[in-house]
Write a protein that holds these residues in place. Structure first.
Motif, short mmCIF file in Angstrom:
data_model
loop_
_atom_site.label_atom_id
_atom_site.label_comp_id
_atom_site.label_asym_id
_atom_site.label_seq_id
_atom_site.Cartn_x
_atom_site.Cartn_y
_atom_site.Cartn_z
N ARG A 229 0.86 -1.19 0.00
CA ARG A 229 0.00 0.00 0.00
C ARG A 229 0.89 1.23 0.00
NH1 ARG A 229 -5.35 1.16 1.48
NH2 ARG A 229 -5.64 3.32 2.17
N GLU A 230 0.43 2.28 -0.65
CA GLU A 230 1.20 3.52 -0.70
C GLU A 230 1.55 3.97 0.72
OE1 GLU A 230 -1.31 6.33 -2.62
OE2 GLU A 230 -3.01 5.99 -1.27
N GLY A 231 2.76 4.47 0.85
CA GLY A 231 3.17 4.91 2.17
C GLY A 231 4.67 4.84 2.37
N HIS A 232 5.07 4.94 3.61
CA HIS A 232 6.48 5.02 4.01
C HIS A 232 6.87 3.70 4.69
CE1 HIS A 232 10.00 7.47 4.67
NE2 HIS A 232 10.04 7.15 5.95
N TYR A 233 7.97 3.07 4.23
CA TYR A 233 8.38 1.77 4.76
C TYR A 233 9.89 1.73 4.98
CZ TYR A 233 3.79 0.26 3.01
OH TYR A 233 2.44 0.14 2.77
N GLU A 234 10.31 0.67 5.63
CA GLU A 234 11.74 0.39 5.72
C GLU A 234 11.97 -1.11 5.58
OE1 GLU A 234 12.88 -0.13 10.41
OE2 GLU A 234 12.92 1.91 9.60
N VAL A 235 13.12 -1.45 5.01
CA VAL A 235 13.50 -2.85 4.80
C VAL A 235 14.89 -3.06 5.41
CG1 VAL A 235 14.55 -2.45 2.53
CG2 VAL A 235 13.65 -4.71 3.09
N VAL A 236 15.10 -4.25 5.96
CA VAL A 236 16.38 -4.57 6.59
C VAL A 236 17.06 -5.68 5.80
CG1 VAL A 236 17.51 -5.38 8.70
CG2 VAL A 236 15.47 -3.93 8.86
N THR A 237 18.34 -5.52 5.51
CA THR A 237 19.11 -6.57 4.84
C THR A 237 20.11 -7.13 5.85
OG1 THR A 237 20.58 -4.86 3.93
CG2 THR A 237 18.84 -5.70 2.51
N ARG A 238 20.25 -8.46 5.85
CA ARG A 238 21.10 -9.14 6.83
C ARG A 238 21.97 -10.18 6.15
NH1 ARG A 238 16.44 -10.26 11.44
NH2 ARG A 238 16.24 -8.09 12.11
N LYS A 239 23.13 -10.41 6.77
CA LYS A 239 24.03 -11.45 6.29
C LYS A 239 24.94 -11.85 7.45
CE LYS A 239 27.28 -12.50 2.53
NZ LYS A 239 28.04 -11.93 1.39
N LYS A 240 25.32 -13.12 7.46
CA LYS A 240 26.18 -13.61 8.52
C LYS A 240 27.47 -12.81 8.56
CE LYS A 240 28.50 -17.78 10.19
NZ LYS A 240 28.84 -19.19 9.89
N ASP A 241 27.91 -12.50 9.78
CA ASP A 241 29.13 -11.75 10.02
C ASP A 241 29.09 -10.34 9.44
OD1 ASP A 241 30.34 -13.84 11.41
OD2 ASP A 241 31.13 -14.75 9.58
N CYS A 242 27.87 -9.79 9.32
CA CYS A 242 27.71 -8.44 8.79
C CYS A 242 26.77 -7.62 9.67
CB CYS A 242 27.15 -8.46 7.36
SG CYS A 242 28.27 -9.19 6.14
N GLN A 243 26.91 -6.29 9.60
CA GLN A 243 26.03 -5.38 10.30
C GLN A 243 24.75 -5.18 9.48
OE1 GLN A 243 26.45 -3.65 13.38
NE2 GLN A 243 24.30 -3.24 12.98
N ASP A 244 23.57 -5.31 10.13
CA ASP A 244 22.32 -5.09 9.43
C ASP A 244 22.30 -3.71 8.80
OD1 ASP A 244 21.62 -7.53 10.38
OD2 ASP A 244 20.01 -6.85 11.70
#
Length: 515
Positions: A229-244
């Motif tokens: 839906r239209e609007g404001h969002y955030e997404v998180v990317t993750r990986k082992k041994d890495c900072q989100d």
């Protein structure tokens, strides 16, 4: 939820427990299920009462079934499960913060049957929430998830509450005023199609192994396509041994929204390498160079290193870098033993230059510097024409015309010395047997001295040069001292003017396998 708890605590000083509803759940087989049933003292299945109450400490409710007793009590999610024998006619319910109550069952309980009891603590009411336009919608009450519609027996304090329901692209919002009264209160949320307010979304991260999390759930790795839906969002990317990594984006309805998510930044550590000899070429992770004179900051995890230097055995190592730590390691390369002196097997070919030389094949081995070698020379050079008389039957003499080639088989023993890494010498002594082969000239008959043999002792030295690992170039000067020969061999050598034994030089190439 906090508001609900505050209201219930505020009313607990005067509230009395009250049973709002008690009925048999005809289609519920929990009391009969092999994993959830409980037997009474007579081996019969107990009746199960599923008690629903406000979240005021479910483990603080107590149930007294008189002489027959409660066989089992357990908290399962938002329910209290109470198992009692069928003979129980009433049950007393109490709580440390509320005035207790007693329920007299309207009829005798049945073995292995499941019942539901709604227990009110005052200050609120049980509510049924339905949706119109789509069933199975996710319902929230005052921003707290209540379950999928229809939601039955949801306890709410008296007052106004905000309801929301969502399923796919259908949404609805409404208010409910919970008021005092008998029995259950019902309310409805009308859902409407909101497709025009949605947009296609493609989220991509520049790392195929980076996992994409949206609203707390893992959605995909590398890329994820969805509708929002239209609007404001955030997404998180993750990986082992890495900072989100967090990426904020807006969705515009009616169009494709492409989002380039930030890739997770690797945690790092420091690596210091001490490498011998100097000048060693260091490559890690396939194509990156490493300077051992400096401390390098690298991503956390395993890295593949290769250490390479001329005249030394190439070494490959897997080195682990730890987060926020200094990892130090020492690598010492092993020199290449170009001249195989511990043990080796070799073979090769060369050319022997002598009075009647030819192509020579070699086969040998080395063990603890001792070299044992076999060779066979195929004669290629011809002698000059030789004309000789041979005695024939009845005393006649025949004139024969021949040329000669000489084959030689030899065995040699030597001791190998290394002068420098790629140069060595092996003094040798040996035994050699030479054999003549005669070819008849046109117009003549008879092969005089064909197959004649001579034996020699040899002394020489095999000089070895190693241009590349496992390949030798050699020169072998040698002198052969005759110790015996057949008379015909001697006569042919004198007539054709070639030597018996004597000086020769061989040169060629050997391939070795060993260490």
């Amino acid at each position: 939820m906090l508001t609900l708890l505050l209201l219930l605590v505020a009313s607990s000083a005067v509230a009395q427990l009250r049973v709002d509803k008690f009925e048999e759940l005809v289609n519920d087989q929990t009391a009969n299920n092999s994993t959830t049933r409980v037997e009474d003292g007579n081996g019969k299945y107990c009746a199960l009462i599923k008690v629903k109450a406000p979240p005021v400490g479910l483990d603080k409710f107590y149930f007294n079934a008189g002489a027959f007793g409660v066989k089992k009590k357990a908290v399962n999610g938002n329910e209290i499960w109470v198992y009692i024998p069928r003979e129980v006619e009433s049950i007393a319910i109490s709580h440390e913060r509320f005035t207790g109550t007693e329920l007299e069952f309207p009829e005798r309980l049945r073995d292995g049957s499941t019942y539901e009891l709604l227990l009110n603590v005052g200050g609120g009411r049980f509510v049924n929430i339905f949706t119109q336009g789509a069933e199975g919608a996710r319902v929230t009450v005052d921003d707290i998830e209540a379950g999928l519609s229809p939601v039955y027996n949801y306890y709410l304090p008296f007052g106004k509450h905000q309801l929301s329901a969502v399923k796919d692209k259908f949404e609805g919002h409404s208010e409910v005023m919970v008021v005092e009264g008998e029995g259950l209160q019902s309310t409805y949320v009308q859902l409407a199609d909101q497709s025009s307010h949605f947009g296609d979304v493609l989220i991509e991260v520049d790392d195929p192994n980076a996992e994409i999390y949206f609203q707390g759930k893992r959605r995909a790795a590398g890329s994820w396509r969805t509708e929002l839906r239209e609007g404001h969002y955030e997404v998180v990317t993750r990986k082992k041994d890495c900072q989100d990594a967090v990426t904020v984006f807006d969705v515009v309805a009616g169009q494709e929204n492409r989002v380039s998510a930030k890739r997770p930044e690797p945690f790092t550590g420091s690596l210091q390498l001490y490498v011998r000899p100097r000048g060693t070429k260091i490559v890690y992770d396939n194509d990156q160079t490493f300077d051992p004179s400096e401390v390098r900051v690298l991503p956390v995890g395993l890295h593949q290193f290769q250490f390479k230097h001329s005249d030394y055995v190439t070494q490959e190592r897997e080195i682990s870098v730890r987060r926020d730590s200094l990892t130090a390691d020492t690598i010492v390369l092993e020199g290449i033993n170009y001249l195989k002196s511990k043990w080796a097997f070799y073979f090769g070919v060369g050319y022997t230059l002598s009075s009647l030389g030819g192509l020579t094949a070699y086969l040998g081995g080395v063990y603890r510097h001792v070299d044992v070698q076999l060779s066979y020379t195929f004669g290629l050079n011809k002698s000059k024409n030789v004309y000789m008389y041979q005695k024939a039957a009845e005393g006649h003499e025949l004139l024969s015309g021949n040329t000669y080639k000489m084959n030689a088989m030899a065995v040699r023993v030597g001791y190998q010395f290394r002068l420098i890494p790629r140069l060595g010498i092996t003094p040798q002594i040996g035994y050699q047997q030479q054999t003549l082969t005669a070819q008849v000239l046109n117009g003549y008959t008879g092969k005089y001295s064909d197959g004649a043999k001579a034996s020699n002792l040899t002394i020489g030295a095999k000089i070895l040069v190693v241009p590349i690992h496992r390949v030798y170039l050699f020169v072998n000067p040698e002198y052969a001292v005759n110790i015996s020969k057949e008379e015909s061999f001697s006569m042919a050598a004198k007539a054709a003017d070639f030597s018996v034994g004597g000086f020769s030089v061989s040169a060629g190439v050997l391939v070795n396998i060993g260490k």
